[in-house]
Design a protein around this motif. Structure first.
Motif, PDB file in Angstrom:
ATOM      1  N   PRO A 173      -3.693   5.081  -6.685  1.00 16.42           N
ATOM      2  CA  PRO A 173      -4.017   3.735  -6.189  1.00 16.42           C
ATOM      3  C   PRO A 173      -2.848   2.961  -5.599  1.00 16.42           C
ATOM      4  CG  PRO A 173      -5.136   4.114  -8.263  1.00 16.42           C
ATOM      5  CD  PRO A 173      -4.302   5.330  -7.999  1.00 16.42           C
ATOM      6  N   ASN A 174      -1.687   2.925  -6.278  1.00 13.57           N
ATOM      7  CA  ASN A 174      -0.564   2.097  -5.810  1.00 13.57           C
ATOM      8  C   ASN A 174      -0.014   2.532  -4.453  1.00 13.57           C
ATOM      9  OD1 ASN A 174      -0.442   2.585  -8.918  1.00 13.57           O
ATOM     10  ND2 ASN A 174       0.353   0.521  -8.601  1.00 13.57           N
ATOM     11  N   TYR A 175      -0.234   3.789  -4.080  1.00 12.71           N
ATOM     12  CA  TYR A 175       0.335   4.318  -2.829  1.00 12.71           C
ATOM     13  C   TYR A 175      -0.697   4.440  -1.712  1.00 12.71           C
ATOM     14  CZ  TYR A 175       4.398   5.397  -5.688  1.00 12.71           C
ATOM     15  OH  TYR A 175       5.494   5.277  -6.515  1.00 12.71           O
ATOM     16  N   VAL A 176      -1.952   4.081  -2.014  1.00  7.24           N
ATOM     17  CA  VAL A 176      -3.051   4.330  -1.071  1.00  7.24           C
ATOM     18  C   VAL A 176      -3.182   3.201  -0.054  1.00  7.24           C
ATOM     19  CG1 VAL A 176      -5.572   4.423  -0.971  1.00  7.24           C
ATOM     20  CG2 VAL A 176      -4.367   5.881  -2.551  1.00  7.24           C
ATOM     21  N   ALA A 177      -3.406   3.573   1.205  1.00  2.84           N
ATOM     22  CA  ALA A 177      -3.566   2.592   2.285  1.00  2.84           C
ATOM     23  C   ALA A 177      -4.861   1.797   2.108  1.00  2.84           C
ATOM     24  CB  ALA A 177      -3.582   3.323   3.626  1.00  2.84           C
ATOM     25  N   PRO A 178      -4.877   0.525   2.565  1.00  4.36           N
ATOM     26  CA  PRO A 178      -6.064  -0.316   2.365  1.00  4.36           C
ATOM     27  C   PRO A 178      -7.341   0.288   2.946  1.00  4.36           C
ATOM     28  CG  PRO A 178      -4.379  -1.452   3.702  1.00  4.36           C
ATOM     29  CD  PRO A 178      -3.769  -0.198   3.189  1.00  4.36           C
ATOM     30  N   GLU A 179      -7.227   0.951   4.113  1.00  3.92           N
ATOM     31  CA  GLU A 179      -8.444   1.491   4.747  1.00  3.92           C
ATOM     32  C   GLU A 179      -9.047   2.649   3.957  1.00  3.92           C
ATOM     33  OE1 GLU A 179      -4.927   3.482   6.926  1.00  3.92           O
ATOM     34  OE2 GLU A 179      -5.396   1.505   6.065  1.00  3.92           O
ATOM     35  N   VAL A 180      -8.218   3.321   3.138  1.00  6.62           N
ATOM     36  CA  VAL A 180      -8.727   4.437   2.334  1.00  6.62           C
ATOM     37  C   VAL A 180      -9.606   3.892   1.203  1.00  6.62           C
ATOM     38  CG1 VAL A 180      -8.058   6.416   0.878  1.00  6.62           C
ATOM     39  CG2 VAL A 180      -6.693   5.835   2.883  1.00  6.62           C
ATOM     40  N   LEU A 181      -9.323   2.657   0.783  1.00  6.94           N
ATOM     41  CA  LEU A 181     -10.095   2.042  -0.296  1.00  6.94           C
ATOM     42  C   LEU A 181     -11.480   1.606   0.184  1.00  6.94           C
ATOM     43  CD1 LEU A 181      -7.240  -0.171  -1.772  1.00  6.94           C
ATOM     44  CD2 LEU A 181      -8.048   2.017  -2.654  1.00  6.94           C
ATOM     45  N   GLY A 182     -11.653   1.474   1.504  1.00 11.18           N
ATOM     46  CA  GLY A 182     -12.961   1.089   2.052  1.00 11.18           C
ATOM     47  C   GLY A 182     -13.834   2.311   2.258  1.00 11.18           C
ATOM     48  N   ASP A 183     -15.042   2.116   2.750  1.00 12.11           N
ATOM     49  CA  ASP A 183     -15.977   3.245   2.932  1.00 12.11           C
ATOM     50  C   ASP A 183     -16.167   3.600   4.406  1.00 12.11           C
ATOM     51  OD1 ASP A 183     -16.483   3.257   0.173  1.00 12.11           O
ATOM     52  OD2 ASP A 183     -17.898   1.593   0.411  1.00 12.11           O
ATOM     53  N   GLN A 184     -15.336   3.032   5.282  1.00 15.14           N
ATOM     54  CA  GLN A 184     -15.611   3.198   6.717  1.00 15.14           C
ATOM     55  C   GLN A 184     -15.032   4.472   7.335  1.00 15.14           C
ATOM     56  OE1 GLN A 184     -14.628  -0.186   5.630  1.00 15.14           O
ATOM     57  NE2 GLN A 184     -16.838  -0.226   5.366  1.00 15.14           N
ATOM     58  N   ASP A 192      -1.112   8.289   5.719  1.00 12.97           N
ATOM     59  CA  ASP A 192       0.120   8.913   5.218  1.00 12.97           C
ATOM     60  C   ASP A 192       1.336   8.026   5.483  1.00 12.97           C
ATOM     61  OD1 ASP A 192      -1.037  11.158   4.132  1.00 12.97           O
ATOM     62  OD2 ASP A 192      -0.393  12.548   5.699  1.00 12.97           O
ATOM     63  N   ILE A 193       1.355   7.378   6.661  1.00 14.63           N
ATOM     64  CA  ILE A 193       2.497   6.520   7.017  1.00 14.63           C
ATOM     65  C   ILE A 193       2.598   5.350   6.035  1.00 14.63           C
ATOM     66  CG2 ILE A 193       3.324   4.863   8.768  1.00 14.63           C
ATOM     67  CD1 ILE A 193       2.259   6.979  10.871  1.00 14.63           C
ATOM     68  N   TRP A 194       1.451   4.755   5.688  1.00  8.04           N
ATOM     69  CA  TRP A 194       1.445   3.668   4.699  1.00  8.04           C
ATOM     70  C   TRP A 194       2.104   4.148   3.400  1.00  8.04           C
ATOM     71  CZ3 TRP A 194      -0.446  -1.448   4.155  1.00  8.04           C
ATOM     72  CH2 TRP A 194      -0.538  -1.914   2.837  1.00  8.04           C
ATOM     73  N   GLN A 242       7.837  -3.993   6.792  1.00  7.82           N
ATOM     74  CA  GLN A 242       6.729  -4.893   7.184  1.00  7.82           C
ATOM     75  C   GLN A 242       5.841  -4.222   8.238  1.00  7.82           C
ATOM     76  OE1 GLN A 242       6.094  -7.782   5.721  1.00  7.82           O
ATOM     77  NE2 GLN A 242       8.016  -8.215   4.658  1.00  7.82           N
ATOM     78  N   LYS A 243       6.464  -3.465   9.157  1.00  5.28           N
ATOM     79  CA  LYS A 243       5.687  -2.778  10.224  1.00  5.28           C
ATOM     80  C   LYS A 243       4.879  -1.617   9.657  1.00  5.28           C
ATOM     81  CE  LYS A 243       8.923  -3.712  14.022  1.00  5.28           C
ATOM     82  NZ  LYS A 243       9.972  -3.085  14.850  1.00  5.28           N
ATOM     83  N   ILE A 244       5.435  -0.954   8.597  1.00  2.00           N
ATOM     84  CA  ILE A 244       4.734   0.192   8.008  1.00  2.00           C
ATOM     85  C   ILE A 244       3.600  -0.299   7.105  1.00  2.00           C
ATOM     86  CG2 ILE A 244       4.938   2.231   6.525  1.00  2.00           C
ATOM     87  CD1 ILE A 244       7.887   2.435   7.358  1.00  2.00           C
ATOM     88  N   LEU A 245       3.863  -1.320   6.290  1.00  2.00           N
ATOM     89  CA  LEU A 245       2.836  -1.824   5.372  1.00  2.00           C
ATOM     90  C   LEU A 245       1.993  -2.893   6.064  1.00  2.00           C
ATOM     91  CD1 LEU A 245       4.813  -1.882   1.987  1.00  2.00           C
ATOM     92  CD2 LEU A 245       3.360  -0.082   2.945  1.00  2.00           C
ATOM     93  N   ASP A 246       1.508  -2.540   7.243  1.00  2.00           N
ATOM     94  CA  ASP A 246       0.586  -3.380   8.011  1.00  2.00           C
ATOM     95  C   ASP A 246      -0.823  -2.987   7.583  1.00  2.00           C
ATOM     96  OD1 ASP A 246      -1.173  -4.406   9.890  1.00  2.00           O
ATOM     97  OD2 ASP A 246       0.015  -3.802  11.636  1.00  2.00           O
ATOM     98  N   ARG A 254       3.584   3.841  14.170  1.00  2.00           N
ATOM     99  CA  ARG A 254       3.334   5.284  14.115  1.00  2.00           C
ATOM    100  C   ARG A 254       4.656   6.026  13.857  1.00  2.00           C
ATOM    101  NH1 ARG A 254      -1.873   6.712  13.428  1.00  2.00           N
ATOM    102  NH2 ARG A 254      -3.294   5.625  14.799  1.00  2.00           N
ATOM    103  N   ILE A 255       4.549   7.328  13.692  1.00  2.00           N
ATOM    104  CA  ILE A 255       5.761   8.153  13.437  1.00  2.00           C
ATOM    105  C   ILE A 255       6.810   7.948  14.535  1.00  2.00           C
ATOM    106  CG2 ILE A 255       6.640  10.533  13.335  1.00  2.00           C
ATOM    107  CD1 ILE A 255       5.177  10.229  10.814  1.00  2.00           C
ATOM    108  N   ASP A 256       6.391   7.971  15.805  1.00  2.00           N
ATOM    109  CA  ASP A 256       7.345   7.819  16.916  1.00  2.00           C
ATOM    110  C   ASP A 256       8.073   6.485  16.828  1.00  2.00           C
ATOM    111  OD1 ASP A 256       6.616  10.259  17.804  1.00  2.00           O
ATOM    112  OD2 ASP A 256       5.427   9.566  19.527  1.00  2.00           O
TER     113      ASP A 256
END
Length: 436
Positions: A173-184, A192-194, A242-246, A254-256
């Motif tokens: 949970p602590n490392y998971v991106a917000p969109e993964v917590l949703g159902d969309q 992974d970047i998050w 701040q840019k990564i934890l958007d 992104r990676i680049d």
């Protein structure tokens, strides 16, 4: 004198772990003298639990992602009744332990590990593989202090749905991106970047950006990306984090973008390796051909509203007693932070039993979607003790319960787990006895 056992060109040494689904042993390549980790799986177990396709896919993924900062799967061998998976043997322990022992790491050292992590993740993404469970516990160090990403158990190949979005909620949970917590559905690369951003924060701060004892509050803070950087972060590092934890995956860097960031580029020396190295999956195909002759089609539908289907390789790699961390710590009394047990009872029955036992132990219980959080006061009354349990369906009528310490002392957790399992013995399946 006993003649040591050999499997192909490998001399097999002592066992370092044994679990429900197999064993891990030390082994030595007789041709090169190299130490390896040998994972031994019984073909009968794979067939019985209808895991052929899943395991074949996971082994293939681990062979495809060859990079100096990723634990290497050398080859797969088969005996009459067993499969032998030969893995790189990594000796430097977990990066997590370094943070535990030293607290926060200096910015330059944190950046070095972050650069190696980003390189490894970029390589995976270039092969269409998303890790989905990146956290310090899955980051190992070799004898030279170089980072090695391990545990591709939760990795997923793209285009599993028509729109190319992944739909399994997994990870810590602590490392998971917000969109993964949703159902969309979500983009595996952005997720992974998050996680990489959270890891960088933890390396430099010595604590998590999102860390709440209440799961609902934790999810709310992650979804809103509600965090602040400590005063000792340099302005440049702060800006990148701040840019990564958007919270918006579409505008997240992104990676680049990360690789072009001035803070990231400082002292950056990309690791040299043969990009064109040819990876043969012939050994994987050969090993599974004879199993597939006996193989009956797997039932892979996920029942609506049921627990998540756990990826089979994750289960085998991390089954209790098979946690690879045992390979990287020579102490016999090593205490795992993560523990698991298997049950043949229906998921709802498992949850009901867990809740009843927890309440009998005077713990607060919160259950949501086959995930239960237990909370109490630590034995020495100095703080909070919390445990998270999650139920996964790993095969028809076979469930794995993943138990993880969320807060409190590790030794106290270890005692709690033994006591808790003793009270749950009616639902825990022991394949040796065939009960449960």
């Amino acid at each position: 004198m006993n003649k040591s056992r050999k499997v192909g060109k490998y001399e097999v040494g002592r066992m370092v772990g044994e679990g429900t689904f197999g064993k891990v042993k030390f082994a030595r390549n007789c041709e090169t003298g190299e130490s390896v980790a040998m994972k031994i799986l019984a073909k009968s177990t794979i067939l019985k639990h209808r895991m052929v396709d899943q395991i074949k896919r996971e082994i293939s993924i681990m062979k495809i992602v060859r990079h100096p900062n990723i634990v290497r799967l050398h080859e797969v061998l088969a005996g009459r009744a067993k499969i032998f998976i030969i893995l790189e043997f990594v000796t430097g322990g977990e990066l997590f332990d370094k943070i535990v022992h030293r607290g926060k790491l200096p910015e330059n050292e944190s950046r070095k590990y972050f650069q190696q992590l980003v390189d490894a993740v970029a390589h995976c993404h270039s092969k269409g593989v998303y890790h989905r469970d990146l956290k310090p516990e899955n980051l190992l160090l070799d004898a030279y202090g170089n980072l090695k990403v391990s545990d591709f158990g939760l990795s997923a190949l793209p285009l599993q749905q028509g729109d190319g979005l992944l739909r399994t909620t997994c990870g810590t949970p602590n490392y998971v991106a917000p969109e993964v917590l949703g159902d969309q559905g979500y983009d595996g690369a952005a997720a992974d970047i998050w996680s990489c951003g959270v890891i960088l924060y933890v390396l430099m701060a010595g604590y998590l950006p999102f860390d709440e004892t209440n799961l609902y509050t934790l999810y709310s803070k992650i979804t809103a990306a509600e965090f602040s950087c400590p005063y000792w972060f340099s302005p440049e590092a702060n800006k990148l984090i701040q840019k990564i934890l958007d919270p918006n995956p579409k505008t997240r860097i992104r990676i680049d973008g990360i690789r072009n960031d001035p803070w990231f580029k400082k002292n950056y020396a990309p690791v040299k390796y043969r990009e064109d190295e040819e990876v043969s999956l012939d050994d994987v195909r050969a090993v599974f051909e004879d199993i597939e002759d006996q193989y009956i089609a797997e039932r892979s539908e996920i029942k609506d509203g049921g627990p998540l289907l756990m990826n089979a390789f994750e289960m085998i790699t991390l089954s209790q007693g098979l946690n690879l961390s045992a390979l990287f710590d020579r102490r016999q009394d090593y205490v795992n932070r993560q523990t698991r047990f298997v049950s043949r009872k229906p998921a709802q029955v498992i949850i009901s039993n867990v809740e009843a036992v927890a309440e009998s132990m005077s713990l607060k219980v919160h259950t949501r979607n086959y995930k239960t959080r237990l909370e109490g006061i630590s034995a020495n009354r100095t703080g909070q003790f919390a445990v998270v349990l999650e139920v996964y369906e790993v095969a028809p009528s076979l469930f794995m319960v993943d138990v993880r310490k969320a807060a409190g002392d590790t030794l106290e957790y270890h005692k709690f787990y033994k006591n808790f399992c003793a009270k749950l013995e009616d639902i825990i399946w022991n394949p040796i006895e065939g009960t449960g």
